[in-house]
Design a protein around this motif. Sequence first.
Motif, PDB file in Angstrom:
ATOM      1  N   LEU A 394       0.941  -1.000  -0.068  1.00 30.16           N
ATOM      2  CA  LEU A 394       0.152  -0.050  -0.007  1.00 30.16           C
ATOM      3  C   LEU A 394       0.806   1.356  -0.174  1.00 30.16           C
ATOM      4  CD1 LEU A 394      -2.694  -1.132   2.733  1.00 30.16           C
ATOM      5  CD2 LEU A 394      -2.857  -1.234   0.339  1.00 30.16           C
ATOM      6  N   ILE A 395       0.677   2.050  -0.969  1.00 25.53           N
ATOM      7  CA  ILE A 395       1.598   3.235  -1.178  1.00 25.53           C
ATOM      8  C   ILE A 395       0.612   4.504  -1.125  1.00 25.53           C
ATOM      9  CG2 ILE A 395       3.307   4.397  -2.564  1.00 25.53           C
ATOM     10  CD1 ILE A 395       4.210   1.707  -1.642  1.00 25.53           C
ATOM     11  N   GLN A 396       1.336   5.364  -0.225  1.00 26.85           N
ATOM     12  CA  GLN A 396       0.482   6.642  -0.105  1.00 26.85           C
ATOM     13  C   GLN A 396       1.094   7.845  -1.209  1.00 26.85           C
ATOM     14  OE1 GLN A 396      -1.669   7.769   3.053  1.00 26.85           O
ATOM     15  NE2 GLN A 396      -2.104   9.246   1.440  1.00 26.85           N
ATOM     16  N   VAL A 397       0.193   8.374  -1.793  1.00 23.73           N
ATOM     17  CA  VAL A 397       0.594   9.401  -2.606  1.00 23.73           C
ATOM     18  C   VAL A 397       0.217  10.813  -2.125  1.00 23.73           C
ATOM     19  CG1 VAL A 397       0.025  10.323  -5.058  1.00 23.73           C
ATOM     20  CG2 VAL A 397       0.345   7.995  -4.525  1.00 23.73           C
ATOM     21  N   PRO A 398       0.808  12.068  -2.179  1.00 28.26           N
ATOM     22  CA  PRO A 398       2.234  12.157  -3.057  1.00 28.26           C
ATOM     23  C   PRO A 398       3.426  11.673  -2.415  1.00 28.26           C
ATOM     24  CG  PRO A 398       1.535  14.355  -2.150  1.00 28.26           C
ATOM     25  CD  PRO A 398       0.575  13.116  -1.893  1.00 28.26           C
ATOM     26  N   SER A 399       3.464  11.228  -1.000  1.00 28.51           N
ATOM     27  CA  SER A 399       4.897  10.871  -0.457  1.00 28.51           C
ATOM     28  C   SER A 399       5.408   9.771  -0.887  1.00 28.51           C
ATOM     29  CB  SER A 399       4.448  10.893   0.864  1.00 28.51           C
ATOM     30  OG  SER A 399       3.461   9.811   1.378  1.00 28.51           O
ATOM     31  N   LYS A 400       4.667   8.929  -1.591  1.00 28.19           N
ATOM     32  CA  LYS A 400       5.159   7.540  -1.928  1.00 28.19           C
ATOM     33  C   LYS A 400       5.768   6.562  -1.006  1.00 28.19           C
ATOM     34  CE  LYS A 400       6.515   9.401  -6.460  1.00 28.19           C
ATOM     35  NZ  LYS A 400       7.597   9.666  -7.665  1.00 28.19           N
ATOM     36  N   GLU A 401       5.090   7.010   0.329  1.00 28.84           N
ATOM     37  CA  GLU A 401       5.445   6.226   1.512  1.00 28.84           C
ATOM     38  C   GLU A 401       4.846   4.822   1.317  1.00 28.84           C
ATOM     39  OE1 GLU A 401       4.663   6.237   6.361  1.00 28.84           O
ATOM     40  OE2 GLU A 401       4.025   8.048   5.078  1.00 28.84           O
ATOM     41  N   GLU A 402       5.234   3.703   1.733  1.00 26.10           N
ATOM     42  CA  GLU A 402       4.811   2.642   1.857  1.00 26.10           C
ATOM     43  C   GLU A 402       4.118   2.298   3.317  1.00 26.10           C
ATOM     44  OE1 GLU A 402       6.141  -1.843   0.171  1.00 26.10           O
ATOM     45  OE2 GLU A 402       6.998  -1.521   2.156  1.00 26.10           O
ATOM     46  N   LEU A 403       2.749   2.333   3.372  1.00 24.92           N
ATOM     47  CA  LEU A 403       1.849   2.222   4.487  1.00 24.92           C
ATOM     48  C   LEU A 403       2.062   0.763   5.169  1.00 24.92           C
ATOM     49  CD1 LEU A 403      -1.238   4.439   3.597  1.00 24.92           C
ATOM     50  CD2 LEU A 403       1.013   5.057   4.591  1.00 24.92           C
ATOM     51  N   ARG A 404       2.051  -0.134   4.118  1.00 23.23           N
ATOM     52  CA  ARG A 404       2.040  -1.510   4.601  1.00 23.23           C
ATOM     53  C   ARG A 404       2.362  -2.401   3.341  1.00 23.23           C
ATOM     54  NH1 ARG A 404       1.671  -5.843   7.603  1.00 23.23           N
ATOM     55  NH2 ARG A 404      -0.108  -6.298   9.017  1.00 23.23           N
ATOM     56  N   GLN A 405       2.955  -3.695   3.874  1.00 19.33           N
ATOM     57  CA  GLN A 405       3.240  -4.672   2.956  1.00 19.33           C
ATOM     58  C   GLN A 405       3.251  -5.936   3.456  1.00 19.33           C
ATOM     59  OE1 GLN A 405       7.373  -4.406   0.894  1.00 19.33           O
ATOM     60  NE2 GLN A 405       7.652  -6.508   1.699  1.00 19.33           N
ATOM     61  N   LYS A 406       2.722  -6.645   2.505  1.00 17.04           N
ATOM     62  CA  LYS A 406       2.433  -8.321   3.064  1.00 17.04           C
ATOM     63  C   LYS A 406       3.106  -9.252   1.751  1.00 17.04           C
ATOM     64  CE  LYS A 406       0.176 -11.822   4.748  1.00 17.04           C
ATOM     65  NZ  LYS A 406       0.291 -12.370   6.056  1.00 17.04           N
ATOM     66  N   ASN A 407       3.875  -9.834   2.329  1.00 13.07           N
ATOM     67  CA  ASN A 407       4.738 -10.996   1.709  1.00 13.07           C
ATOM     68  C   ASN A 407       3.836 -12.373   1.399  1.00 13.07           C
ATOM     69  OD1 ASN A 407       6.903  -9.536   1.320  1.00 13.07           O
ATOM     70  ND2 ASN A 407       8.024 -10.159   3.231  1.00 13.07           N
ATOM     71  N   LEU A 408       3.846 -12.740   0.195  1.00 15.39           N
ATOM     72  CA  LEU A 408       2.710 -13.994  -0.204  1.00 15.39           C
ATOM     73  C   LEU A 408       3.802 -14.983  -0.954  1.00 15.39           C
ATOM     74  CD1 LEU A 408      -0.141 -11.961  -2.050  1.00 15.39           C
ATOM     75  CD2 LEU A 408       0.150 -12.806   0.402  1.00 15.39           C
ATOM     76  N   PHE A 409       3.797 -16.237  -0.645  1.00 12.93           N
ATOM     77  CA  PHE A 409       4.507 -17.382  -1.019  1.00 12.93           C
ATOM     78  C   PHE A 409       3.787 -18.135  -2.032  1.00 12.93           C
ATOM     79  CE2 PHE A 409       6.308 -15.779   3.108  1.00 12.93           C
ATOM     80  CZ  PHE A 409       7.668 -15.554   2.751  1.00 12.93           C
TER      81      PHE A 409
END
Length: 718
Positions: A394-409
């Motif tokens: 999940l990327i916030q715009v315009p800061s391009k900050e990553e709010l959350r990440q989920k790795n999937l296998f």
Amino acid sequence: MADVMVMKEIEDTALRLGVDISTLDLDSIRLPPGENYGIVSDDEEVYLEDNLEFESGFGNIIVVDNLPVVPKEKFEKLEGVVRKIYSQIGVIKEDGLWMPVDPETDKTLGYCFIEYNTPQEAELAKEKTHGYKLDRAHIFCVSMFDDFDRFMKVPNEWAPPETKPYAPGENLQHWLTDPKARDQFVIRAGSDTEVLWNDARHLKPDPVYKRAYWTESFVQWSPLGTYLATVHRQGAAVWGGSTSFNRLMRYAHPQVKLIDFSPGEKYLVTYSSHEPSNPRDANRVVINIFDVRTGKVMRDFKGSADDFAVGGAGGVTGVSWPVFKWSGGRDDKYFARMGKNILSVYETETFSLVDKKSLKVENIMDFCWSPTDPIIALFVPEMGGGNQPARVSLIQVPSKEELRQKNLFSVSDCKMYWQSNGDYLAVNVERYTKTKKSTYTGFELFRIKERDIPIEVLELENKNDKIIAFAWEPKGHRFVVIHGDNPKPDVSIYSMRTGQNSRVSKLTTLKGKQANALFWSPAGRYIVLAGLKGFNGQLEFYNVDELETMATAEHFMATDIEWDPTGRYVATAVTSVHEMENGFNIWSFNGKHLYRILKDHFFQFLWRPRPPSFLSSEKEEEIAKNLKKYSKKYEAEDQDVSLLLSEQEREKRRMLKEDWDKWVNDWKRMHEEESLYRQKLRDGEASDEEEEYEAKDIEVEEVIHVSKEVLHLEYGQE
């Protein structure tokens, strides 16, 4: 003369006037400008076509100044450069590029004339290339040819402009004030396009506007229902108005094939694909972004089809559509597209990249915006042979900050579904089993508005079930999944909150339903489970609040289903995909069939969208609590309509009975008139009653044919 005279009449008239018609060259005769003496040209309809604007004046000619002054040997090269620049914008007429040459020096004069097919192309060329920097010393100065005549008429002394009284424009939202609170829809059948009211009380549509050949391919409502867009060879157009549909703006884009509005209706994106001159080359793609109100091109994108074919699905010639996805909300502040290993996000204030650079995302496969916030969800598949897992970010715009990440296998495929308020994101993940010979399915559920964006994992009872359809409840917390194997998959309903429990929970599973598509009411609560295509149009109207079926029905061979924007009515349609039974049905929200309209060569049915309500949530809650008070007025109106329909039905029956009585009386009269003839046929017996006669069977023998044949006895026979 009102009618065109035939040749015999012309010859008779010439003879009467003493004119030798054989000496006349009829082709050389020219009428005064603007006069036709009542003889309508065969081409009159062509000239009157709204979408054809080939003019005889100079509005389609531009003058390009500040070109390099070159000698004769460089003339061809310069002409090729200019032609290449301006042919990308529109079609230049044959011999439509003229570059004057000084006869004394045999050099160009530093300017040229370019003639396009249409004034719109010329205007676009001026807008796009005025100030174009060919090199440091040559910056194009582009003017319309017609402007020179206007410049020559500028008076020497300034005079204040004439003040014109303010004339208010049409109210484009007037249709929302319909006293009967009806909704509109548009249909295309054959060459006709019609806009109609859904008059469900009277069980029929009420015509609003009809036009033949209104579009050359399809029509499309804008997201808030303000405009109706049509597509033509020269470009797109939008229409609207209070009482009729007037053309509000045109957007010049030759050979346009697809269009898309921004969510707030501020911008219109148009797409065209052009065949290359070299068969080995890819199609050339042109995408323009117009300001809807002014018709001005805010930004254009050009390239090969391969440049726009990254990720997504659908579209034409390998290009995913829409190429650009808009951020949520009505401010139309950002739009984005995928490229190879990049995600390009643009802002509409300058129509340039945010931070003047794209976001590098190695091997990006898909992305989608939150419907309400400037948040992008993107999916990246596994890389490095599985050593680097797939992920959803999940990327916030315009800061391009990553709010959350989920790795999937062990991911085989991944689809993302936003809830309409942006509260939740469902990620449908299809994973490989350990043997890699099969796959199983699960869901990753993101709670976007909660602290740290927690994620829940949901697995079906049978993990091997195939996901056939998924849909969130609009503005709600529930979602429905159709899963399993055809022809009778299961339907499961889940909630993201149940009482005090904030965890996802299953409400019910409906076993063995003939459904492969589901459609939530825009107001939530109700859902239509549909069996389209091979399921022959099976319909089930389901109340999710009560977890019960309200009605089951069928629209045989149905291809399309769409709720009206208020959630009161459902339209099911059979389009020209099938040759028979083309047309549409209108149903109530609880599955009552209201009326049916059959149309040959039926292509489209689209409800007109409604803009969001201006009422606050508190006011809506107040209305819901006091619904009985507000509904009295409408109940009285419904009763009046019901009485009217009953009266109309009684009148219809009375007329049918009158027709029947007339038919019976006519036969009785004919029976009396033929009584003597019947008596004669009965050898004078007067009665017509069969019971008064005795039936007898009489056998009659009749010789039909006699033939004689002589038989000769052979030797040894006696």
